[in-house]
Design a protein around this motif. Structure first.
Motif, PDB file in Angstrom:
ATOM      1  N   ALA A 185      -9.570   9.935  -0.093  1.00 38.00           N
ATOM      2  CA  ALA A 185     -10.592   9.733   0.921  1.00 38.00           C
ATOM      3  C   ALA A 185     -11.394   8.460   0.701  1.00 38.00           C
ATOM      4  O   ALA A 185     -12.224   8.099   1.525  1.00 38.00           O
ATOM      5  CB  ALA A 185     -11.541  10.928   0.951  1.00 38.00           C
ATOM      6  N   GLY A 186     -11.161   7.755  -0.390  1.00 37.89           N
ATOM      7  CA  GLY A 186     -11.895   6.536  -0.697  1.00 37.89           C
ATOM      8  C   GLY A 186     -11.600   6.100  -2.113  1.00 37.89           C
ATOM      9  O   GLY A 186     -10.837   6.756  -2.843  1.00 37.89           O
ATOM     10  N   PRO A 187     -12.205   4.996  -2.552  1.00 37.89           N
ATOM     11  CA  PRO A 187     -11.944   4.493  -3.916  1.00 37.89           C
ATOM     12  C   PRO A 187     -12.270   5.512  -5.001  1.00 37.89           C
ATOM     13  O   PRO A 187     -11.590   5.575  -6.018  1.00 37.89           O
ATOM     14  CB  PRO A 187     -12.862   3.263  -4.001  1.00 37.89           C
ATOM     15  CG  PRO A 187     -13.130   2.872  -2.588  1.00 37.89           C
ATOM     16  CD  PRO A 187     -13.130   4.136  -1.804  1.00 37.89           C
ATOM     17  N   ALA A 188     -13.302   6.316  -4.767  1.00 41.46           N
ATOM     18  CA  ALA A 188     -13.699   7.288  -5.797  1.00 41.46           C
ATOM     19  C   ALA A 188     -13.877   8.666  -5.182  1.00 41.46           C
ATOM     20  O   ALA A 188     -14.729   9.447  -5.622  1.00 41.46           O
ATOM     21  CB  ALA A 188     -14.990   6.832  -6.473  1.00 41.46           C
ATOM     22  N   GLN A 189     -13.072   8.976  -4.159  1.00 45.48           N
ATOM     23  CA  GLN A 189     -13.177  10.272  -3.490  1.00 45.48           C
ATOM     24  C   GLN A 189     -11.803  10.860  -3.220  1.00 45.48           C
ATOM     25  O   GLN A 189     -10.855  10.132  -2.920  1.00 45.48           O
ATOM     26  CB  GLN A 189     -13.938  10.148  -2.165  1.00 45.48           C
ATOM     27  CG  GLN A 189     -15.444   9.971  -2.315  1.00 45.48           C
ATOM     28  CD  GLN A 189     -16.152  10.018  -0.984  1.00 45.48           C
ATOM     29  OE1 GLN A 189     -15.632   9.545   0.021  1.00 45.48           O
ATOM     30  NE2 GLN A 189     -17.354  10.596  -0.955  1.00 45.48           N
TER      31      GLN A 189
END
Length: 302
Positions: A185-189
């Motif tokens: 869902a994202g760089p850290a998700q």
């Protein structure tokens, strides 16, 4: 449907005795709607509009087209299309109590709602159109008394008969199946998705557990509406945004009528391991097939 469908809107009935004789110089518009039930599987509808005793139009019982008898109607009626809708019925609760509903909407928004106990109509939004409809229908006392009987007695009697003869369909239960997978869902998700499908009836409860405790509502949690499947079952999705490798364990918990007091619990770790195991098995099967083909071709050449 023609833009002037309000002319034959089926809830504006005029019953004998509900209107006093007209005073000299006054005028009256009558909109009549008829439903004839030929048998249990077919019916015919028709309508008639009058200004005083002048027939201004009718609703064709076969085509449901509106026919106008006066040319000046086209200038008097609205030019833009509009839509009226109605939602009516009854509900039988497990404890034997009943709930009825009758709502009339305009352009997708509730307009007026029938109050069964009082036998009157209540406006939903406070505007000129709802006020006019409320005033008009609350003056039709004979109609409102009939609606009370139809909702509170006739509808419930019919529903009970349908339940009696169609119990196998009405009380059908199909247990849900659930899978959990992850998407970036994202760089850290990481978005954990729980897909539940194949269940019936529609009501279902879906929750996420973090280390065995239910995740409370919040921006990280998002559950879709229940959607229909082609096989007359339902599906629903629930997503939970987490940080990768956060050290917590996650599971999707499903509760449904078909499961009784049990819950369907799908841990994220086991779901991931099962997916990997399935991929390994598929790869091994592919290797075996490729090896067999190679041996067969080799022997054929020699």
């Amino acid at each position: 449907m023609q833009p002037c469908c309000l002319l034959f809107f089926p809830f504006f009935f005029f019953f004998p005795g509900t209107w006093a004789e007209l005073e000299a110089g006054s005028h009256m518009l009558q909109l009549r709607y008829f439903v004839t039930f030929q048998n249990a599987t077919s019916m015919q509808v028709g309508g008639l509009g009058l200004v005083g005793d002048i027939r201004i139009g009718s609703l064709d019982s076969l085509t449901e087209d509106i026919h106008y008898y006066k040319t000046w109607l086209h200038s008097a009626l609205p030019k833009d299309p509009f839509v009226f809708q109605s939602f009516k019925g009854c509900q039988l609760q497990p404890n034997g109590t009943t709930r009825t509903f009758f709502v009339i909407a305009y352009e997708g928004q509730d307009l007026i709602r029938f109050h069964l106990n009082k036998g009157t109509w209540d406006r939903v939004p406070d505007n000129e159109m709802s006020a006019t409809a409320e005033h008009l229908l609350n003056n039709a006392t004979t109609l409102n008394e009939l609606i009370q009987v139809l909702l509170n007695v006739t509808c419930v009697d019919i529903l009970e008969k349908f339940i009696e003869y169609g119990r196998a369909d009405v009380e059908r239960q199909e247990p849900p199946t659930a899978t959990v997978f992850a998407r970036k869902a994202g760089p850290a998700q990481l978005l954990l998705v729980c897909r539940i499908t194949g269940f019936y009836p529609r009501p279902i409860s879906v929750a996420w557990l973090r280390d065995g405790h239910e995740v409370p509502p919040g921006p990280a949690l998002n559950t879709s509406a229940v959607l229909p499947n082609a096989d007359l079952t339902y599906q629903v999705y629930s997503g939970l945004t987490v940080a990768p490798h956060d050290g917590h364990s996650y599971a999707c918990r499903v509760r449904h009528r078909s499961l009784g007091t049990r819950s369907l619990l799908v841990p994220w770790g086991q779901s991931n391991a099962g997916l990997i195991a399935g991929l390994v098995v598929a790869l091994l099967a592919a290797v075996v097939v490729i090896g067999a083909l190679w041996v067969w071709r080799y022997r054929k050449r020699h």
